[in-house]
Motif scaffolding. Structure first.
Motif, short mmCIF file in Angstrom:
data_model
loop_
_atom_site.label_atom_id
_atom_site.label_comp_id
_atom_site.label_asym_id
_atom_site.label_seq_id
_atom_site.Cartn_x
_atom_site.Cartn_y
_atom_site.Cartn_z
N ARG A 242 4.47 65.26 118.45
CA ARG A 242 5.68 65.60 118.86
C ARG A 242 7.24 65.05 118.59
NH1 ARG A 242 4.20 65.61 123.98
NH2 ARG A 242 3.95 67.98 123.79
N TRP A 243 6.95 63.37 118.35
CA TRP A 243 7.55 61.91 118.54
C TRP A 243 8.11 61.72 116.16
CZ3 TRP A 243 10.40 63.01 122.08
CH2 TRP A 243 9.70 62.61 123.37
N ILE A 244 7.16 62.73 115.72
CA ILE A 244 7.25 62.21 114.47
C ILE A 244 8.33 62.22 113.56
CG2 ILE A 244 6.50 63.35 111.94
CD1 ILE A 244 3.36 64.01 112.60
N ARG A 245 9.65 63.13 113.98
CA ARG A 245 10.45 63.08 113.62
C ARG A 245 11.47 62.43 113.69
NH1 ARG A 245 11.93 68.59 116.81
NH2 ARG A 245 9.28 68.17 116.86
N TYR A 246 11.18 61.10 114.97
CA TYR A 246 11.81 60.37 115.38
C TYR A 246 11.46 58.89 114.29
CZ TYR A 246 14.22 62.26 119.30
OH TYR A 246 15.14 63.08 119.95
N GLU A 247 10.26 58.96 114.28
CA GLU A 247 9.61 57.74 113.30
C GLU A 247 9.84 58.49 112.12
OE1 GLU A 247 6.95 54.58 112.89
OE2 GLU A 247 7.42 55.48 114.33
N ARG A 248 10.27 59.61 111.80
CA ARG A 248 11.17 59.05 110.28
C ARG A 248 12.33 58.32 110.47
NH1 ARG A 248 9.37 65.72 109.06
NH2 ARG A 248 6.87 64.95 108.43
N ILE A 249 12.92 58.40 111.38
CA ILE A 249 14.04 58.20 111.48
C ILE A 249 14.09 56.31 111.13
CG2 ILE A 249 16.04 57.73 113.02
CD1 ILE A 249 15.67 60.55 114.04
N ASP A 250 13.04 56.19 112.94
CA ASP A 250 12.16 54.60 112.66
C ASP A 250 12.50 53.70 111.05
OD1 ASP A 250 11.41 52.10 113.55
OD2 ASP A 250 9.45 53.29 113.66
N LEU A 251 11.70 55.20 110.46
CA LEU A 251 11.56 54.78 109.02
C LEU A 251 12.50 54.35 107.97
CD1 LEU A 251 9.40 53.35 107.11
CD2 LEU A 251 8.88 56.26 106.41
N TRP A 252 13.31 55.29 108.53
CA TRP A 252 15.14 54.82 107.31
C TRP A 252 15.29 54.03 107.92
CZ3 TRP A 252 15.39 56.82 102.70
CH2 TRP A 252 15.26 57.47 102.28
N VAL A 253 15.44 53.34 109.23
CA VAL A 253 16.24 52.08 109.36
C VAL A 253 15.54 50.95 108.95
CG1 VAL A 253 16.87 51.33 111.65
CG2 VAL A 253 17.19 53.28 111.86
N GLY A 254 14.89 51.30 109.03
CA GLY A 254 13.82 50.12 108.34
C GLY A 254 13.84 50.11 106.82
N ILE A 255 14.34 51.20 106.26
CA ILE A 255 14.08 50.97 104.76
C ILE A 255 15.60 50.27 104.52
CG2 ILE A 255 14.73 52.66 102.85
CD1 ILE A 255 11.94 53.97 103.79
N VAL A 256 16.44 50.50 105.25
CA VAL A 256 17.85 50.17 105.07
C VAL A 256 17.76 48.52 105.42
CG1 VAL A 256 20.25 50.12 105.98
CG2 VAL A 256 18.96 52.27 105.55
N VAL A 257 17.51 48.28 106.19
CA VAL A 257 17.42 47.19 106.50
C VAL A 257 16.71 46.17 105.73
CG1 VAL A 257 16.30 44.99 108.13
CG2 VAL A 257 17.16 47.18 108.89
N VAL A 258 15.34 46.68 105.11
CA VAL A 258 14.53 45.62 103.86
C VAL A 258 15.76 45.76 102.52
CG1 VAL A 258 13.31 47.49 103.02
CG2 VAL A 258 12.27 45.07 103.15
N MET A 259 16.16 46.99 102.60
CA MET A 259 16.55 46.70 101.19
C MET A 259 18.23 45.88 100.75
SD MET A 259 15.77 48.67 98.98
CE MET A 259 14.00 49.32 99.13
#
Length: 555
Positions: A242-259
């Protein structure tokens, strides 16, 4: 399934009840739910910029300026595609990555996969302690104090029996990454030069030294441990489909920070050391901090050392947990941060033993530590194709993922990633074997490899179409000898976007993997088995050659 993996989502920034849904929620309530979910994606990405990452990005900046920034851009889709697949696996299957590999492919392939992980992770944690000692040595604290102190702190972070407390502690460390902005700003970056770095180039030609650094950038940005950590951490946080779409946002936030962090570190080394004798003479991250201190002043040197310390602690924690999560999966023992030490002794003893071993190895002679620091990231990059192959196979296993299996587009993207990584390691292998190879020859090799990949992909697509036709014929026979074309037409009946979304969401949000021991294990075809053994054999050779190249570099 570990019983601690079922229940309410209890995150650093909020909670979500086991049976809560998005239905009828206001925008503010949905935002608060997103905050509660955020964690695994952000932590795994920031943990990626660990001590080895800081050293690798600093080496790229010090030796080649901003000329290799383009490699980071190319790695963004690799990061998202790989990590999004483990998001689905964790939320839907409810078990860790190692458990899935053992249950679906057997002990033989499971031992290969987890064996790689344990070895590379143990060496990676050694580099984290090296980073801690270098960072605190800058501030005058000797290794004899800094390393044991860090080991105790890292164990205390996880041993409280509270997932929320652990995640809040990690978020506190992640917040310290804000120092990357003043660090880059004080180095007086030139925007034009940074922008030029986004255009692909090979400074000095495609030789084995540059290829080793590029493989290291790949290995430190997209590492195998990330797959195991994020999937297990999603399970541990009790995130469901049910929360996969939110976890995808979480992943994008992390990618932005790491880059942003990677570019900031490259910029600090590039512009902070410009015009000094240090240019082109990278030794280690500690020397970079001291050189920045000497050339740019105390503040810049201290900020770099602080970023190195922070990265080392986050990386050691995440990599250590990835290893002990996998250990719990392999042994079938409790492995959750929700348990106290007395309730999951194997999980915490394994974590403590790993920290103790890595801390002890970090007291090795400097030339050994130099070998480890340079080698671990490259080894991770070389072993990544193997880990990604298992990941793709799992994400095409309908018994495990049901309606969440990969689409054709996702498989094409994953195939491109795997083959690109194989070509990169092949180029490194060729450059080590034949150091006289010209840039043009290596580029021709890449072109030929790309052509082979296109032809192979076309062959696999044709095979998939034939398999789909056979399935249609089988279904037609089961339904009373219907025309197979009618079945295929029914499968491809066009739906509006809204209709397709409604059907998929209704099925997906509640679908979970059945008990793994009730599922029939998929059988490898002869061609797939031969391919897996060939890939495995080549990777063993590539690992040996990486070691040879690193010994040559240090010598």
């Amino acid at each position: 399934m570990d019983s601690a993996h079922v229940g309410d989502i209890v995150g650093a920034l909020g909670s979500i009840g086991l049976h809560d849904t998005l239905e009828g929620r206001s925008r503010w309530q949905r935002f608060r739910m997103l905050l509660a979910v955020i964690g695994p994606g952000l932590i795994v990405m920031v943990g990626d910029n660990d001590a080895g990452g800081v050293a690798t990005y600093a080496q790229a900046g010090q030796n080649y300026g901003m000329a290799l920034v383009w490699t980071l851009v190319l790695l963004i889709p690799v990061l998202y595609v790989n990590q999004e697949m483990v998001v689905r696996l964790g939320a839907v299957a409810g078990v860790g990555h190692a458990r899935l590999i053992f249950d679906r492919f057997g002990k033989f392939w499971g031992a290969f996969s987890v064996g790689d992980l344990f070895i590379v992770n143990a060496l990676t944690i050694v580099t984290e302690f090296i980073g801690v000692s270098m960072a605190l040595n800058y501030f005058g604290l000797p290794k004899a104090i800094s390393v044991p102190l860090a080991a105790v702190l890292l164990f205390a972070m996880v041993a409280g029996g509270s997932f929320r407390r652990w995640e809040r502690f990690l978020f506190g460390l992640i917040a310290l990454n804000i120092v990357m902005f003043p660090l880059a700003f004080l180095a007086h970056p030139q925007i034009g030069q940074i922008g030029h770095g986004f255009l692909p180039s090979f400074p000095g030609g495609l030789n084995s030294t540059l290829l080793l650094l590029i493989v290291s950038i790949v290995g430190t940005t997209v590492a195998p441990w990330q797959l195991f950590f994020q999937q297990s951490n999603i399970v541990d946080k009790r995130i469901t489909p049910r929360w996969i779409r939110y976890e995808r946002i979480d992943l994008w936030v992390g990618i932005v920070v790491v880059m942003m962090g990677a570019v900031a570190i490259m910029a600090a080394a590039t512009f902070g050391l410009a015009g000094t004798d240090a240019v082109g003479n990278f030794t280690d991250a500690g020397a970079v901090a001291q050189a920045l201190h000497d050339h740019m002043g105390t503040t810049v040197g201290a900020l770099f050392a602080l970023l190195l310390l922070d990265a080392s602690l986050i990386g050691a924690n995440a990599v250590g947990l990835a290893t002990t999560y996998a250990l719990g999966d392999t042994l079938g023992k409790r492995h959750s941060l929700h348990w106290k030490v007395s309730e999951a002794p194997i999980f915490y003893i394994g974590y403590a033993a790993l920290l103790a071993l890595a801390a002890a190895v970090s007291f090795s002679p400097d030339h050994v530590l130099g070998l480890l620091t340079q080698g671990v990231q490259a080894l991770a990059g070389v072993l990544l194709p193997s880990a990604t192959v298992f990941l793709v196979l799992l994400c095409n296993d309908k018994a495990v993922l049901g309606p969440w299996v990969n689409t054709v587009k996702q498989n094409i993207m994953a195939g491109i990633i795997v083959w690109s990584l194989v070509l990169l390691s092949l180029a490194l292998t060729a450059a080590v074997f034949f150091p006289g190879l010209s840039t043009a020859t290596i580029e021709i090799g890449f072109g030929a490899g790309a052509l082979v990949g296109v032809l192979g992909g076309a062959g696999m697509l044709i095979a998939w179409q034939r398999g789909r036709r056979r399935n249609a014929e089988r279904t037609a026979k089961e339904l009373g000898n219907l025309d197979p074309d009618q079945v295929e037409e029914l499968d491809s009946t066009p739906l509006t976007r809204a209709e397709r979304k409604a059907i998929m969401e209704a099925d997906r949000d509640t679908w979970r993997t059945p008990a793994l021991d009730t599922l029939e294990r998929p059988q490898f075809s002869t061609a797939r088995t031969v391919g897996m053994f060939a890939l495995r054999g080549y990777l063993v050779l590539a690992v040996i050659l990486v070691g040879v190249k690193i010994f040559q570099s240090i010598g």
